[in-house]
Design an enzyme around this catalytic site. Structure first.
Site, PDB file in Angstrom:
ATOM      1  N   LEU A 271     -17.506  -9.264   0.195  1.00 49.54           N
ATOM      2  CA  LEU A 271     -17.758  -9.213   1.506  1.00 49.54           C
ATOM      3  C   LEU A 271     -18.450  -7.903   2.116  1.00 49.54           C
ATOM      4  O   LEU A 271     -18.468  -6.738   1.352  1.00 49.54           O
ATOM      5  CB  LEU A 271     -16.115  -9.083   1.941  1.00 49.54           C
ATOM      6  CG  LEU A 271     -15.194  -7.910   1.745  1.00 49.54           C
ATOM      7  CD1 LEU A 271     -15.455  -6.815   2.637  1.00 49.54           C
ATOM      8  CD2 LEU A 271     -13.811  -8.439   1.962  1.00 49.54           C
ATOM      9  N   ARG A 272     -19.046  -8.227   3.128  1.00 49.98           N
ATOM     10  CA  ARG A 272     -19.758  -7.343   3.935  1.00 49.98           C
ATOM     11  C   ARG A 272     -18.828  -6.649   4.973  1.00 49.98           C
ATOM     12  O   ARG A 272     -18.215  -7.713   5.740  1.00 49.98           O
ATOM     13  CB  ARG A 272     -21.037  -7.797   4.301  1.00 49.98           C
ATOM     14  CG  ARG A 272     -22.147  -8.219   3.569  1.00 49.98           C
ATOM     15  CD  ARG A 272     -22.988  -9.270   4.297  1.00 49.98           C
ATOM     16  NE  ARG A 272     -22.263 -10.611   4.790  1.00 49.98           N
ATOM     17  CZ  ARG A 272     -22.909 -11.317   5.481  1.00 49.98           C
ATOM     18  NH1 ARG A 272     -24.217 -11.150   6.092  1.00 49.98           N
ATOM     19  NH2 ARG A 272     -22.034 -12.339   6.105  1.00 49.98           N
TER      20      ARG A 272
ATOM     21  N   LYS B 298     -20.884  -7.755  -9.802  1.00 47.58           N
ATOM     22  CA  LYS B 298     -20.901  -7.134  -8.671  1.00 47.58           C
ATOM     23  C   LYS B 298     -21.861  -6.085  -8.482  1.00 47.58           C
ATOM     24  O   LYS B 298     -22.714  -5.570  -7.619  1.00 47.58           O
ATOM     25  CB  LYS B 298     -19.391  -6.652  -8.413  1.00 47.58           C
ATOM     26  CG  LYS B 298     -19.190  -5.653  -7.225  1.00 47.58           C
ATOM     27  CD  LYS B 298     -19.450  -6.390  -5.964  1.00 47.58           C
ATOM     28  CE  LYS B 298     -19.245  -5.447  -4.755  1.00 47.58           C
ATOM     29  NZ  LYS B 298     -18.267  -5.255  -4.171  1.00 47.58           N
TER      30      LYS B 298
ATOM     31  N   CYS C  44     -19.968   1.221  -0.355  1.00 46.51           N
ATOM     32  CA  CYS C  44     -20.224   0.604  -1.509  1.00 46.51           C
ATOM     33  C   CYS C  44     -21.539   0.950  -2.129  1.00 46.51           C
ATOM     34  O   CYS C  44     -21.612   1.603  -3.233  1.00 46.51           O
ATOM     35  CB  CYS C  44     -20.236  -0.923  -1.032  1.00 46.51           C
ATOM     36  SG  CYS C  44     -18.671  -1.467  -0.808  1.00 46.51           S
TER      37      CYS C  44
ATOM     38  N   PHE D 208     -32.545  -7.963   3.984  1.00 45.60           N
ATOM     39  CA  PHE D 208     -32.515  -6.729   3.480  1.00 45.60           C
ATOM     40  C   PHE D 208     -33.754  -6.065   3.074  1.00 45.60           C
ATOM     41  O   PHE D 208     -34.118  -5.397   2.438  1.00 45.60           O
ATOM     42  CB  PHE D 208     -31.820  -6.991   2.232  1.00 45.60           C
ATOM     43  CG  PHE D 208     -30.111  -6.498   2.458  1.00 45.60           C
ATOM     44  CD1 PHE D 208     -29.435  -7.411   3.246  1.00 45.60           C
ATOM     45  CD2 PHE D 208     -29.849  -5.420   1.895  1.00 45.60           C
ATOM     46  CE1 PHE D 208     -28.059  -7.245   3.239  1.00 45.60           C
ATOM     47  CE2 PHE D 208     -28.286  -5.089   2.232  1.00 45.60           C
ATOM     48  CZ  PHE D 208     -27.474  -6.142   2.825  1.00 45.60           C
TER      49      PHE D 208
ATOM     50  N   GLU E 161     -15.485  -9.130  -5.557  1.00 43.98           N
ATOM     51  CA  GLU E 161     -15.633  -9.429  -3.946  1.00 43.98           C
ATOM     52  C   GLU E 161     -16.914  -9.048  -3.440  1.00 43.98           C
ATOM     53  O   GLU E 161     -17.172  -8.005  -3.833  1.00 43.98           O
ATOM     54  CB  GLU E 161     -14.379  -8.482  -3.190  1.00 43.98           C
ATOM     55  CG  GLU E 161     -14.090  -8.924  -1.770  1.00 43.98           C
ATOM     56  CD  GLU E 161     -14.151 -10.218  -1.293  1.00 43.98           C
ATOM     57  OE1 GLU E 161     -13.132 -10.916  -2.002  1.00 43.98           O
ATOM     58  OE2 GLU E 161     -14.928 -10.940  -0.761  1.00 43.98           O
TER      59      GLU E 161
ATOM     60  N   ALA F  83     -36.699  -1.701   7.092  1.00 39.92           N
ATOM     61  CA  ALA F  83     -37.040  -0.223   6.656  1.00 39.92           C
ATOM     62  C   ALA F  83     -36.190   0.515   7.870  1.00 39.92           C
ATOM     63  O   ALA F  83     -36.141  -0.051   8.984  1.00 39.92           O
ATOM     64  CB  ALA F  83     -38.369   0.026   6.737  1.00 39.92           C
TER      65      ALA F  83
ATOM     66  N   GLY G 143     -25.735   3.202   3.673  1.00 42.52           N
ATOM     67  CA  GLY G 143     -24.929   4.044   3.390  1.00 42.52           C
ATOM     68  C   GLY G 143     -23.740   3.339   3.317  1.00 42.52           C
ATOM     69  O   GLY G 143     -23.908   2.057   2.821  1.00 42.52           O
TER      70      GLY G 143
ATOM     71  N   ASP H  10       1.052  -1.047  -0.097  1.00 40.62           N
ATOM     72  CA  ASP H  10       0.148  -0.148   0.106  1.00 40.62           C
ATOM     73  C   ASP H  10       0.943   1.065  -0.014  1.00 40.62           C
ATOM     74  O   ASP H  10       1.980   1.235   0.416  1.00 40.62           O
ATOM     75  CB  ASP H  10      -0.814  -0.114   1.227  1.00 40.62           C
ATOM     76  CG  ASP H  10      -2.413   0.780   0.950  1.00 40.62           C
ATOM     77  OD1 ASP H  10      -3.320   0.346   1.079  1.00 40.62           O
ATOM     78  OD2 ASP H  10      -1.990   2.027   1.057  1.00 40.62           O
TER      79      ASP H  10
HETATM   80  C1  UDX Z   1     -22.434  -4.321   0.725  1.00 41.13           C
HETATM   81  C2  UDX Z   1     -22.771  -5.585   0.157  1.00 41.13           C
HETATM   82  O1  UDX Z   1     -23.506  -6.212   1.002  1.00 41.13           O
HETATM   83  C3  UDX Z   1     -21.464  -6.427  -0.064  1.00 41.13           C
HETATM   84  O2  UDX Z   1     -22.078  -7.610  -0.595  1.00 41.13           O
HETATM   85  C4  UDX Z   1     -20.687  -5.665  -1.079  1.00 41.13           C
HETATM   86  O3  UDX Z   1     -19.405  -6.344  -1.173  1.00 41.13           O
HETATM   87  C5  UDX Z   1     -20.337  -4.476  -0.529  1.00 41.13           C
HETATM   88  O4  UDX Z   1     -21.579  -3.481  -0.053  1.00 41.13           O
HETATM   89  P1  UDX Z   1     -21.646  -3.475   3.170  1.00 41.13           P
HETATM   90  O5  UDX Z   1     -21.263  -2.059   2.676  1.00 41.13           O
HETATM   91  O6  UDX Z   1     -20.724  -3.953   4.129  1.00 41.13           O
HETATM   92  O7  UDX Z   1     -21.725  -4.563   2.119  1.00 41.13           O
HETATM   93  O8  UDX Z   1     -23.056  -3.350   4.041  1.00 41.13           O
HETATM   94  P2  UDX Z   1     -24.386  -4.135   4.028  1.00 41.13           P
HETATM   95  O9  UDX Z   1     -24.489  -5.043   5.164  1.00 41.13           O
HETATM   96  O10 UDX Z   1     -24.647  -4.486   2.672  1.00 41.13           O
HETATM   97  O11 UDX Z   1     -25.338  -2.770   4.137  1.00 41.13           O
HETATM   98  C6  UDX Z   1     -25.506  -1.620   3.496  1.00 41.13           C
HETATM   99  C7  UDX Z   1     -26.204  -0.566   4.117  1.00 41.13           C
HETATM  100  O12 UDX Z   1     -27.713  -1.058   4.062  1.00 41.13           O
HETATM  101  C8  UDX Z   1     -25.956  -0.251   5.551  1.00 41.13           C
HETATM  102  O13 UDX Z   1     -26.115   1.142   5.752  1.00 41.13           O
HETATM  103  C9  UDX Z   1     -27.287  -0.958   6.271  1.00 41.13           C
HETATM  104  O14 UDX Z   1     -27.438  -0.504   7.596  1.00 41.13           O
HETATM  105  C10 UDX Z   1     -28.505  -0.922   5.322  1.00 41.13           C
HETATM  106  N1  UDX Z   1     -29.350  -1.828   5.367  1.00 41.13           N
HETATM  107  C11 UDX Z   1     -29.267  -3.056   5.235  1.00 41.13           C
HETATM  108  C12 UDX Z   1     -30.765  -1.322   5.650  1.00 41.13           C
HETATM  109  O15 UDX Z   1     -30.865  -0.215   5.578  1.00 41.13           O
HETATM  110  N2  UDX Z   1     -31.869  -2.383   5.603  1.00 41.13           N
HETATM  111  C13 UDX Z   1     -31.572  -3.708   5.526  1.00 41.13           C
HETATM  112  O16 UDX Z   1     -32.590  -4.366   5.494  1.00 41.13           O
HETATM  113  C14 UDX Z   1     -30.182  -4.054   5.226  1.00 41.13           C
END
Ligand code: UDX
Length: 437
Positions: A150-151, A208, A264, A253, A148, A256, A261, A30
């Site tokens: 990943l969450r 993706k 990603c 998912f 990728e 509500a 945010g 990096d």
């Molecule tokens: C996401 C994707 O899930 C992942 O596969 C990808 O690689 C990167 O983007 P991440 O950003 O870590 O991962 O978060 P994620 O768990 O998906 O949640 C995203 C946002 O949605 C969060 O702000 C979360 O609070 C919100 N969310 C999620 C909701 O408001 N309601 C839900 O039911 C689920």
């Protein structure tokens, strides 16, 4: 195998540690010296459950090292590109500066037969462009796109036991020599049954962005239903439970609340729309504009509800915001709905205190004008209203009676629909949810 990982942020640091855990000899590169110093000392430069222990465990084996010197990738046969692709300033499109810089810096160190494996989220077409750069540097090297998924908060498990692997190769063929090579990298998860799909390059890139767009759409769908529930006096949580029992829909998912945010979903759907425009297919993704708009409307809605909760005026009202991270189990505040709401409330005259178990340092860097307090109890002291905006377990578990002893006014807004409204009302609280009567 000897592997290099270029870019050691949320994605790369986890990927490097996990590849070493799978038995490979890994060097992470990096340009950020502080990050490399932290990682070399076995410290995760960000909060990610399980990462620090994993770093220490694999570093003890001598299989994982970190450096700022790109020349250290020499001798590795597989090079993962894991740098960020943020949103361009003032535009929807993705900024590919870091991807281009990483690939160009790697080229002088490439050897015949090497694999360059893209993991960053990029606009469709990027891999084809990078392939020609790779071939110009070394005719016998290969470029693969291996997105990728990943969450944050589950990054280690998602990397070691992913739902699936996608390999995008130039000819889209199982017989492409890069497929066999990447199979060796992922031998352990593949032997444990992780499915893998071989595709052409554009399909792999699209997998993706399509997955993230679907997830964003699902969240905005249920948030649109929350708006309707508010108008009709219905309960969006029960609605989600009921429709989620249909296997074709599923309950995941469909929570509500203040909306999505993070680093990603928001930028990926915007970059996807921008790219569709360039390809002349903008109509296909017009719906994502609405998905984005519904999501951003949640934040305004919470500010309005808070004003209502404070009898019509925010001026001088002491508001405690519980949560700064974009979701629990993360210290990431990129595009965090909680922080954006806190900042809007402060702008409109409220006296805002923000609390969060992990994200306060990052939050203070982004919004230095807000007041931060790590202790939940101190943050709640003499509050006129509480907003729960990131559902950390300690906030979900708050006791309405004990909390009542700390505040001035028993007023709470549950921006994640995780609290038991009946229990809080029974303890004398004025309780507001989102899309709940
Ligand atoms: C996401 C994707 O899930 C992942 O596969 C990808 O690689 C990167 O983007 P991440 O950003 O870590 O991962 O978060 P994620 O768990 O998906 O949640 C995203 C946002 O949605 C969060 O702000 C979360 O609070 C919100 N969310 C999620 C909701 O408001 N309601 C839900 O039911 C689920």
């Amino acid at each position: 195998m000897r592997i290099s990982v270029i870019g050691c942020g949320y994605l790369g640091a986890v990927h490097a540690a996990c590849m070493a855990k799978l038995g490979h000899e890994v060097v992470g590169v990096d340009v950020d010296e502080n990050k490399i110093k932290d990682l070399s000392a076995g410290h995760a430069p960000f909060f990610e459950p399980g990462l620090e222990n994993l770093l220490k465990e694999v570093q003890a084996t001598g299989r994982l090292s970190f450096t700022t010197d790109m020349a250290a990738v020499q001798g590795s046969s597989v090079h993962f590109v894991c740098v960020g692709t943020p949103q361009k300033k003032g535009e929807n499109a993705a900024d590919l500066t870091y991807v281009d810089a990483a690939v160009h810096a790697l080229m002088p160190h490439l050897s015949s037969g090497d694999l360059v494996v893209g993991k960053s989220t990029v606009p469709v077409g990027t891999a084809a462009r990078l392939t020609s750069i790779v071939h110009r540097a070394c005719a016998n090297a290969h470029l693969v796109w291996n997105p990728e998924f990943l969450r944050e908060g589950h990054a280690v498990a998602d990397t070691l036991q992913p739902d699936r692997f996608v390999y995008g190769v130039a000819d889209g063929s199982e017989d492409n020599p890069a497929v066999k090579e990447l199979d060796k990298v992922y031998e352990i998860p593949l032997s444990e049954g992780t499915p893998r799909l071989v595709t052409d390059l554009p399909t792999a890139e699209l997998v993706k962005t399509a997955a993230n767009s679907f997830l964003a759409t699902k969240i905005s769908f249920i948030n649109a239903m929350a708006e309707l529930c508010d108008a009709a006096g219905a309960d969006v949580s029960l609605l989600a439970d009921a429709i989620g029992m249909d296997d074709r829909i599923g309950r995941k998912f469909l929570n509500a609340g203040v909306g999505f945010g993070g680093g990603c979903l928001p930028k990926d759907i915007r970059a996807f729309m921008a790219r569709a425009g360039e390809l002349g297919a903008d109509q296909a993704l017009t719906f994502l504009r609405e998905v984005d708009a519904i999501n951003m409307r949640r934040r305004t809605r919470v500010v309005e509800l808070t004003r209502d909760l404070c009898d019509g005026s925010l001026l001088g009202r002491r508001i405690t915001v519980l949560g700064a991270a974009f979701k629990p189990q993360s210290d990431d505040v990129r595009d965090s709905p909680a922080l954006s709401i806190a900042a809007q409330l402060q702008l409109q005259g409220a006296v805002v205190t923000v609390s969060d178990p992990e994200a306060l340092e990052n939050a203070a860097r982004r919004f230095p004008e807000l007041h931060y307090e790590k202790s939940t109890e101190v943050a709640l002291d003499r509050a006129d209203a509480i907003l729960l905006l990131t559902e950390w377990p300690e906030y979900r578990d708050l006791d309405p009676y004990e909390t009542a002893n700390l505040v001035v006014d028993r007023k709470i807004l549950d921006g994640r629909n995780v609290l038991d409204a009946k229990k809080w009302r029974a303890a004398g609280w004025t309780f507001r949810g989102l899309g709940r009567p």
